[in-house]
Every structure is written in C-alpha cells, then in structure tokens.
Design an enzyme around this catalytic site. Structure first.
Site, mmCIF file in Angstrom:
data_model
loop_
_atom_site.group_PDB
_atom_site.id
_atom_site.type_symbol
_atom_site.label_atom_id
_atom_site.label_comp_id
_atom_site.label_asym_id
_atom_site.label_seq_id
_atom_site.Cartn_x
_atom_site.Cartn_y
_atom_site.Cartn_z
ATOM 1 C CD GLN A 122 -2.203 -0.042 5.264
ATOM 2 O OE1 GLN A 122 -1.990 1.089 4.835
ATOM 3 N NE2 GLN A 122 -1.243 -0.858 5.623
ATOM 4 N N PRO A 129 0.857 -1.201 0.000
ATOM 5 C CG PRO A 129 -0.008 -1.045 2.185
ATOM 6 C CD PRO A 129 0.801 -1.927 1.282
ATOM 7 C CG MET A 130 3.595 2.365 -1.640
ATOM 8 S SD MET A 130 4.865 2.246 -2.896
ATOM 9 C CE MET A 130 4.075 1.228 -4.123
ATOM 10 C CE LYS A 145 3.291 -2.475 4.422
ATOM 11 N NZ LYS A 145 3.695 -1.123 4.821
ATOM 12 N N GLY A 190 10.156 -4.585 2.408
ATOM 13 C CA GLY A 190 11.208 -3.592 2.638
ATOM 14 C C GLY A 190 12.424 -3.853 1.758
ATOM 15 N N GLY A 191 12.675 -2.943 0.825
ATOM 16 C CA GLY A 191 13.902 -2.997 0.037
ATOM 17 C C GLY A 191 13.987 -4.129 -0.978
ATOM 18 C CB CYS A 249 1.796 4.891 8.903
ATOM 19 S SG CYS A 249 2.032 6.587 8.367
HETATM 20 C C1 LIG Z 1 4.895 7.017 -1.170
HETATM 21 C C2 LIG Z 1 4.689 5.907 -0.167
HETATM 22 C C3 LIG Z 1 3.486 5.826 0.500
HETATM 23 C C4 LIG Z 1 3.277 4.802 1.444
HETATM 24 N N1 LIG Z 1 2.044 4.662 2.020
HETATM 25 C C5 LIG Z 1 1.810 3.589 2.832
HETATM 26 C C6 LIG Z 1 0.502 3.312 3.330
HETATM 27 O O1 LIG Z 1 -0.471 3.994 3.020
HETATM 28 N N2 LIG Z 1 0.370 2.238 4.154
HETATM 29 C C7 LIG Z 1 1.429 1.423 4.498
HETATM 30 O O2 LIG Z 1 1.253 0.452 5.237
HETATM 31 N N3 LIG Z 1 2.642 1.669 4.029
HETATM 32 C C8 LIG Z 1 2.856 2.706 3.189
HETATM 33 N N4 LIG Z 1 4.097 2.880 2.652
HETATM 34 C C9 LIG Z 1 5.176 1.936 2.991
HETATM 35 C C10 LIG Z 1 5.184 0.792 1.990
HETATM 36 O O3 LIG Z 1 3.982 0.058 2.057
HETATM 37 C C11 LIG Z 1 6.371 -0.162 2.278
HETATM 38 O O4 LIG Z 1 6.218 -0.690 3.551
HETATM 39 C C12 LIG Z 1 7.720 0.564 2.200
HETATM 40 O O5 LIG Z 1 7.785 1.410 1.070
HETATM 41 C C13 LIG Z 1 8.857 -0.458 2.133
HETATM 42 O O6 LIG Z 1 8.737 -1.293 1.015
HETATM 43 P P1 LIG Z 1 9.588 -1.052 -0.341
HETATM 44 O O7 LIG Z 1 11.025 -0.919 0.069
HETATM 45 O O8 LIG Z 1 9.329 -2.273 -1.172
HETATM 46 O O9 LIG Z 1 9.082 0.208 -0.960
HETATM 47 C C14 LIG Z 1 4.308 3.878 1.723
HETATM 48 C C15 LIG Z 1 5.516 3.968 1.017
HETATM 49 C C16 LIG Z 1 5.698 4.965 0.064
HETATM 50 C C17 LIG Z 1 7.000 5.007 -0.713
#
Ligand SMILES: Cc1cc2nc3c(=O)[nH]c(=O)nc-3n(C[C@H](O)[C@H](O)[C@H](O)COP(=O)(O)O)c2cc1C
Length: 322
Positions: free
Chosen positions: A65, A12-13, A134, A207-208, A95
């Site tokens: 979410q 989720p982003m 999460k 993550g990553g 968050c």
């Molecule tokens: C722009 C952005 C918005 C995000 N919004 C959420 C969110 O709404 N809910 C959530 O659980 N995590 C959110 N995250 C975190 C991501 O879900 C994820 O945990 C984090 O980016 C690490 O994973 P990655 O390295 O694969 O990006 C967000 C991340 C980014 C970059």
C-alpha cells in the site's frame, strides 16, 4: 496473470501488518490476501523505509500500500514495488491523520476525485500488476451516498477495478485516526449499493467485520471482505476460510504447529538481524480464547523483556492447548 482472489483480505495496519505478521497469517491461511502497512512515497524515494518493502516469498499473494498524490513519485514507487515482486499496488485514500493530510494524501483525497483518477491511471500504466484503491465512504459532512457514487464514477475512469471501501466516513479535523476507526457510523448498505450500481467493479467491504459469519453475510452482497483488527487480535479465526469458503481442507492443523513454524522463522530472522520483540508481539492473539491465554501472553512478555527466546521456547509451546 492473477492466480489469486480477494474474497478475504487482511487490512493494512501500520505497526502491525509487517512482514513478520504476514508470515504468521500465511501459516494460518493460504488464501487470504495480505497487504503491507502504508508506505509513503516520500519515504520510499528518500530511502528512509526501503526495508519496509522487504517481504518473505511465502507471503504471496501480497499487495503493497502506497500513500501519496504526486504522480511522478507514485509512478517511481509503483515500478519499484513491482520489481520487488508485489502482486498488487494499493493507493491509500482512507487515512485521516494530520501528518498524512499535510502530505496531501490519504482520506483528504476523497475531495479530489480527478486527481485520484489521474494518480491511479498513471500507476496502472506504469506497471503490469493490478492497482487498487482503499478509500472511505466520504469525508467530513459529505454523508450522502451520492458523494461516494460520484467519487467512484470519476475514479473508475482510471481503469482501476478493485475498490476496497472502509464503510464509514473519515473526519479530517477533530478525530484522531483511532477515533476515526470507531466513531463515524458504519454504513454497509452504501457499499452494497455501490456493487449494484457498478457491477463491473470488484468491491471489497471493510470495517467492523468480526468473524467468518459476518464475512459470509457480506459476501452475499459484495466480492470480498477485508478484516483488520479482528484478524490481528485473533489470527486463528482465518484458518476456517479454506474449508468453509473454498471447500478444501485447511492445511493448518493446530495452533501448536503454527507456533512451531513461526518460532523457527523467528530464530532464522534473528540471525538476519530482525528484532525479537517486533516478531514476538504478533503472537499475542494466537492463544485467544484458550485456557492458558493469559499465561501465554505473559510468557511472550517475559521473552521480550529478557530478549531471549531460547530459554523460554518450550514453556511457551506448552501453554498452547492444541
Ligand atoms: C493500528 C492500525 C493501523 C492502520 N494502518 C492503516 C494503514 O496503514 N493503511 C490503511 O489503509 N488503513 C490502516 N488502518 C485501517 C484498517 O486498514 C481498516 O480500514 C480499519 O481498521 C477498519 O477495519 P477493521 O474494523 O476490520 O479493523 C489501520 C488500522 C489500525 C487499527
């Protein structure tokens, strides 16, 4: 009954994984499990972001979410989301933003495992779809594995079985949400250990994770991977999931086909009142690694600036090589 799995999930982003992005991702991979951006229970109840619940039927499997810690609000929102047709409800306990902390939800709830267990149990009992969480490894200076172990031991008493773990700590004061996604070190070994200690839980690591090679390595240790930024920046990386991990031919043939179908979708959604620029921005990553990637992105910017797809559609298509 569940007919999907969470071997591959897109994270989720906020501002990114809206219904349009999820539609695009689904054109590329039929299997990947999708999640909405976080929706705060307060805004849902007061109707401020009811339209954030909207999704396309093509998106399934898709989870919503929620962010919150008020039990009756979470019950009300969970029921609403189930009625809307979501396949899963996920609770955000990761968050670290100030706004979210003020509302007493997100990562600060890692310090209150009993409350999290109560919230999740109430959500689970109010719907017939799976409920998941999460979370982070810990918060602030709670760096030791035992903190995570204790958190999960308590929270699992809610009956929730799906744990998505962002494999770094959340720092509640002094780091922005963005820094919180990069600075605290990744500790994948904690998540692997969790799977060993709780083999009955479905553990998804996040993550990553950059690509499918990374994913394959993690999948030897845990049940699923969740990819966020890498999937947004280069959505076409998801196309090899089916042939590589499910032994089925990918129904996605080419970027050009994906683009054609997505642009048809955009044209339909413009008629429904959706914003062109919000839909077009998700295409930036589609040309990643291609010869004309920069021109492709510039063309998208031109479309957004002129708020006109029709005049540039064919030129945009020609900028994709395959
Ligand atoms: C722009 C952005 C918005 C995000 N919004 C959420 C969110 O709404 N809910 C959530 O659980 N995590 C959110 N995250 C975190 C991501 O879900 C994820 O945990 C984090 O980016 C690490 O994973 P990655 O390295 O694969 O990006 C967000 C991340 C980014 C970059």
């Amino acid at each position: 009954m569940e007919t999907f799995d969470r071997q591959f999930c897109v994270a989720p982003m906020m501002q990114y994984t809206d219904m349009h992005d999820r539609y695009l991702l689904r054109l590329i991979s039929k299997r990947v499990f999708l999640y909405t951006e976080m929706i705060a229970t307060g805004s849902l109840i007061f109707g401020k972001c009811f339209n954030q619940l909207e999704f396309n039927t093509e998106e399934h499997p898709v989870g919503v979410q929620l962010g919150g810690s008020n039990i009756s609000d979470l019950i009300e929102c969970s029921k609403k989301c189930e009625q809307f047709g979501y396949d899963e409800i996920n609770l955000n306990v990761g968050c670290p933003s100030d706004r979210v902390q003020k509302g007493k939800f997100g990562a600060c709830l890692m310090l209150e495992p009993d409350l999290v267990a109560e919230c999740l149990a109430a959500m689970k009992n109010s719907v017939n779809i799976p409920v998941s969480i999460k979370c982070r490894l810990g918060v602030d200076n709670h760096e030791e594995y035992e903190f995570l172990y204790n958190f999960v031991s308590i929270v699992k008493q809610s009956g929730v079985k799906v744990f998505i773990i962002h494999a770094r700590n959340g720092i509640l004061k002094g780091l922005s949400p963005r820094q919180n996604r990069n600075i605290p070190p990744l500790k994948y070994d904690y998540v692997y250990r969790l799977k060993k200690d709780f083999p009955d839980l479905e553990i998804i690591i996040n993550g990553g994770i950059k690509n499918l090679d990374d994913s394959q390595m993690h999948l030897e240790k845990v049940d699923g991977v969740m990819i966020g930024r890498a999937a947004y920046d280069n959505p076409f990386m998801l196309k090899d999931i089916e042939p590589r991990f499910y032994n089925v031919d990918s129904s996605t043939n080419s970027k050009k086909e994906v683009l054609n179908q997505y642009l048809e979708y955009v044209e339909r959604q413009i008629h429904n009142g959706h914003n062109l620029s919000r839909m077009m921005k998700h295409l930036f990553g589609l040309s990643r690694g291609d010869k004309y990637a920069k021109s492709f992105r510039l063309k998208i910017l031109e479309i957004i600036k002129e708020n006109n797809l029709k005049n540039h559609k064919n030129e945009l298509k020609e900028l994709l090589v395959y």
